[in-house]
Design a protein around this motif. Structure first.
Motif, short mmCIF file in Angstrom:
data_model
loop_
_atom_site.label_atom_id
_atom_site.label_comp_id
_atom_site.label_asym_id
_atom_site.label_seq_id
_atom_site.Cartn_x
_atom_site.Cartn_y
_atom_site.Cartn_z
N LEU A 114 -8.27 5.90 6.67
CA LEU A 114 -9.31 5.43 5.75
C LEU A 114 -9.77 6.66 4.99
CD1 LEU A 114 -11.54 3.13 7.97
CD2 LEU A 114 -9.88 2.44 6.24
N ILE A 133 -12.09 -2.55 1.02
CA ILE A 133 -11.11 -1.50 1.35
C ILE A 133 -9.75 -1.89 0.77
CG2 ILE A 133 -10.11 -0.11 3.20
CD1 ILE A 133 -12.29 -1.19 5.09
N THR A 135 -5.75 -1.54 0.37
CA THR A 135 -4.64 -1.08 1.22
C THR A 135 -3.37 -1.89 0.98
OG1 THR A 135 -4.03 -0.51 3.50
CG2 THR A 135 -5.14 -2.63 3.18
N LEU A 141 -4.91 -2.78 9.09
CA LEU A 141 -6.33 -2.53 8.83
C LEU A 141 -7.19 -3.61 9.49
CD1 LEU A 141 -8.65 -1.04 7.50
CD2 LEU A 141 -8.15 -2.25 5.36
N TRP A 144 -7.52 -2.95 13.14
CA TRP A 144 -8.40 -1.81 13.42
C TRP A 144 -9.87 -2.23 13.24
CZ3 TRP A 144 -11.97 1.23 10.83
CH2 TRP A 144 -12.28 2.46 11.43
N CYS A 174 -7.31 2.56 2.43
CA CYS A 174 -6.65 2.81 3.71
C CYS A 174 -5.18 3.01 3.33
CB CYS A 174 -6.83 1.58 4.61
SG CYS A 174 -5.84 1.66 6.10
N VAL A 194 -6.27 5.15 11.35
CA VAL A 194 -5.94 3.79 11.79
C VAL A 194 -4.64 3.80 12.61
CG1 VAL A 194 -5.29 1.49 10.93
CG2 VAL A 194 -7.16 2.75 9.85
#
Ligand code: PRT
Ligand code: ZN
Length: 304
Positions: A114, A133, A135, A141, A144, A174, A194
């Protein structure tokens, strides 16, 4: 190219590797070091194994887990990040696991991190609640975030994740990091890890029940030998018996040495396989502690 015997089992092992990208050259080099050699086809998608019945399929890395799941390939070399992301997707879709990591391969190391804008005074993961976020790894993710008990919004992007905060698409990202240069160039800083990733040998969950089992075993044994000695060196030296324990203390990453008495005396000839670089500093320390005739020899092959 798909040689099958009369009862439908495959007689050759097929390994998928990345066609072009970060993992393609090191993957080929590793397999070559295991004694594999191929004849390339003109389209460069399939390489016929000449030294052993082990063929290569050259594909995009993201396709590798699916090719194993569909039994198009038997094994694959792929980043743990790709393998675990697709395993997560299968779980989310209610599908059973069809591939797993067989062995880490020691190259292609990177971390799924992250990363937040540099100006953010990061206090800890609790700050992520309600944030967006960006990604390319939504399943990893999500896992996590679930483990941290944090509710945040995942914005799935297929590329250029690092510019998402500047474009206002997300608050943070991320993404994979190796040197950290890409993050720095985008005024981002890594804050939480992560996943620790590297290239892995992936294969089916179940073991093979035909000739491929023997081929896979042979490959694993050779990989073991190649990877074990990659950094390894054989250290040869002489010493009197009573100081050997103190010399062994100076070799924490070496296998227990083989010792031979010289002319039946208390003087011993020793050979120790060291699993990391044997530096000048280390040789000087051993000499100071009483070792003599120090010699460092590269190891080419090993079969346990
Ligand atoms: O075409 P194909 O789909 O096969 O290739 P690809 O473009 O998807 O993959 P590729 O070749 O970029 O990466 C293959 C694998 O290499 C990844 O799945 C990882 O397991 C591994 N790997 C190791 C990395 C990196 N290091 C890495 N740094 N993959 C990507 N990056 C990218 C990262 O996404 C970011 O954009 O590099 C940038 C960050 O690098 P640094 O050095 O600036 O931190
Ligand atoms: Zn890819």
């Amino acid at each position: 190219m798909n040689r099958t015997s009369n009862n439908g089992t495959r007689e050759r092992l097929r390994i998928a590797i990345q066609k072009s990208g970060r993992l393609s050259e090191p993957a080929r080099a590793l397999l070559s070091a295991c004694g594999l050699a191929w004849r390339e086809s003109r389209d460069r998608l399939f390489c016929y194994g000449e030294s052993l019945p082990v063929d290569l399929l050259l594909v995009r890395d993201d396709d590798i887990p699916g090719l194993i799941a569909d039994a198009v390939c038997d094994l694959g070399i792929v980043g743990r990040n790709v393998l675990q992301e697709q395993a997560g997707e299968r779980i989310a879709a209610g599908k059973e696991q069809a591939f797993r990591e067989w062995r880490a391969l020691g190259f292609g190391a990177c971390r799924l991190m992250l990363a937040v804008p540099e100006t953010w005074q990061w206090q800890g993961a609790a700050e992520l609640a309600g944030k967006r976020i960006a990604t390319s790894y939504p399943a990893l993710l999500a896992d996590w975030l679930r483990a941290q008990d944090i509710a945040a919004e995942i914005v799935q992007l297929s590329g250029s994740v690092e510019i998402a905060p500047r474009l206002g698409q997300a608050d943070l990202i991320c993404d994979l990091v190796s040197s950290g240069a890409t993050l720095a160039a985008n005024q981002l800083k890594p804050v939480e890890m992560v996943l620790q990733s590297e290239a892995v040998l992936a294969g089916p969950v179940a073991v093979f029940d035909d000739v491929r089992a023997e081929l896979a075993d042979l490959l694993l044994r050779r990989l073991e030998g190649v990877l074990k000695i990659r950094e390894g060196k054989l250290l040869l030296f002489q010493a009197s018996r009573e100081i050997v324990p103190s010399l062994i203390d100076l070799l924490p990453d070496a296998d227990p040495p083989i010792m031979t008495s010289i002319d039946g005396s208390d003087r011993l000839a020793l050979q120790a396989l060291c699993h990391s670089a044997v530096t000048w500093q280390r040789l000087e320390d051993l000499k100071r502690a009483g070792a003599a005739g120090l010699m460092v020899v590269p190891v080419e092959r090993m079969l346990a």
